[in-house]
Design an enzyme around this catalytic site. Sequence first.
Site, short mmCIF file in Angstrom:
data_model
loop_
_atom_site.label_atom_id
_atom_site.label_comp_id
_atom_site.label_asym_id
_atom_site.label_seq_id
_atom_site.Cartn_x
_atom_site.Cartn_y
_atom_site.Cartn_z
N GLU A 184 5.50 13.49 18.86
CA GLU A 184 6.21 13.58 17.60
C GLU A 184 5.55 14.63 16.72
OE1 GLU A 184 8.13 10.46 14.45
OE2 GLU A 184 6.03 10.16 14.98
N CYS A 235 11.39 9.95 10.96
CA CYS A 235 11.00 9.36 12.24
C CYS A 235 12.10 9.43 13.28
CB CYS A 235 10.53 7.92 12.04
SG CYS A 235 11.73 6.88 11.18
N GLU A 248 7.67 -0.26 12.62
CA GLU A 248 8.63 0.82 12.87
C GLU A 248 7.81 2.09 13.00
OE1 GLU A 248 10.37 3.97 12.43
OE2 GLU A 248 11.28 3.41 10.52
N LYS A 272 0.86 -1.18 0.00
CA LYS A 272 0.00 0.00 0.00
C LYS A 272 0.90 1.22 0.00
CE LYS A 272 -1.93 2.66 3.01
NZ LYS A 272 -1.93 3.97 2.28
#
Length: 502
Positions: free
Chosen positions: A400, A303, A269, A193
Amino acid sequence: MTGESNGNLEKSTIKIPKVKYTKLFINGEFVDSISGRTFPTIDPRTEEVIAYVSEGDKEDVDLAVKAARHAFDHGPWPRFPGCERRRILLKFADLMEENLEELAALDTLDAANLYSVAKNMLIHDAAELIRFYAGAADKIHGETLKMSKEVQAYTLIEPIGVVGHIIPWNFPTQMFVMKVGAALAAGCTMVIKAAEQTPLSALYYAHLAKQAGVPDGVINVVPGFGHTAGAAISSHMDIDMVSFTGSTVTGHRIMQAAATSNLKQVCLELGGKSPFIVFDDVDVDKIAPLALSASLYNQGQICVAGSRIFVQEGIYDKFVGRLLEELKTWVVGDPFDPNVNQGPQVDKEQYEKVLSYIEHGKREGATLLTGGKPLDRKGYYIEPTIFTDVTDDMIIAKEEIFGPVMSIMKFKSVEEVIKKANSTKYGLAAGVMTNNLNIANTVSRSIRAGTIWINCYFAFDYDFPIGGYKRSGFGKDMGMDALRKYLQVKAIATPIFNSPWL
């Protein structure tokens, strides 16, 4: 203040490609979605539509899984000798480099990756990662076991089956190759995807893989949305494993879907809030630019961004001053411009999210040292932003942001900064800047994170595994650790003639 490009780059030197592939890629063919629906992919520089892409849904995922399942159960890819998979993967890597300018431009158009970086480094590195896994494809083997009884035994290492890859939007090429390269070397088939924000290069790579000789059904690409296509992959009964990179919230949903369907294996992750720790024995002139890059690279949309900057009190003022000096040379503008350091955020949603975090920081009492505003121009551009007087309980220190926002905090001792660095739900990466070997060893062993960089940052390499602790997920991408997650062990035993086991 930071510089801003005027947008008058010499575009005659950069060939903006015409988008060639916008349909789903299933069983070796580009096809329309069953519903016929499409969605726009937007150029974050201009807020204009680049192309309309076929929107995959559950029914399309079903077709893609059916193709991948047939290719795994009956096709040649898992049954090829490793040397044949190696040959095809090497050809795939060559084709990537032959088309690197077009691929780099697609990722700049779609994701605002800096074109000069994509062209000169990212596509080459992605091709080298494919070559790394090509070299491993013919070295996958089991072991002969020394049994305590009269039995001959050995292990076979086999591909895990059909894999669902759900990839994020921040580095479309890297994320595609990190997932696909290891899975292909292992002999798996897959459904990918592609992120709805950045589907274009994934479809191009599917085309190149077929050109290289990857059999039909082995790679299937279904662009679409998480709540439809992503959810269908996570819960599909004929998918044996899901590998996901993205937010922690979505990672929870994927685990739940995997557990309540066929108990498929999951590799996650997830998010990060990585500390970048600066001790007072460093050369500030060298480390300040590194801190800036660690936090602002790719508009902060990475990230492992080192967005929590901890600076020891003895050099705190000097460090902040040097950071501001360095920021004066930082140029925000069109990512096709080779003089630009920072492009736009990927889309309007991310742009507004980052601006809302900046407002949180101001309301909570952090000092806005510089930046904090959108640029007065078309596109999703935000000034690089530095907060000081940040405390551990502030939202900008805990969550984040995934944008060009740095939080700088002061510390006194090694013990204090270890505690502060670990005071987060995340554990993805960390940077430790010191010339003292004892401090480097102590801190790197004490921080609960999957990746530690000492006196460097973003030191990625083909053999260097990336993955997190705590709510940053589990499992690794890159290196041989990534290959192993797409393999499973089968133990086989045979009694030796005249043994009591007969």
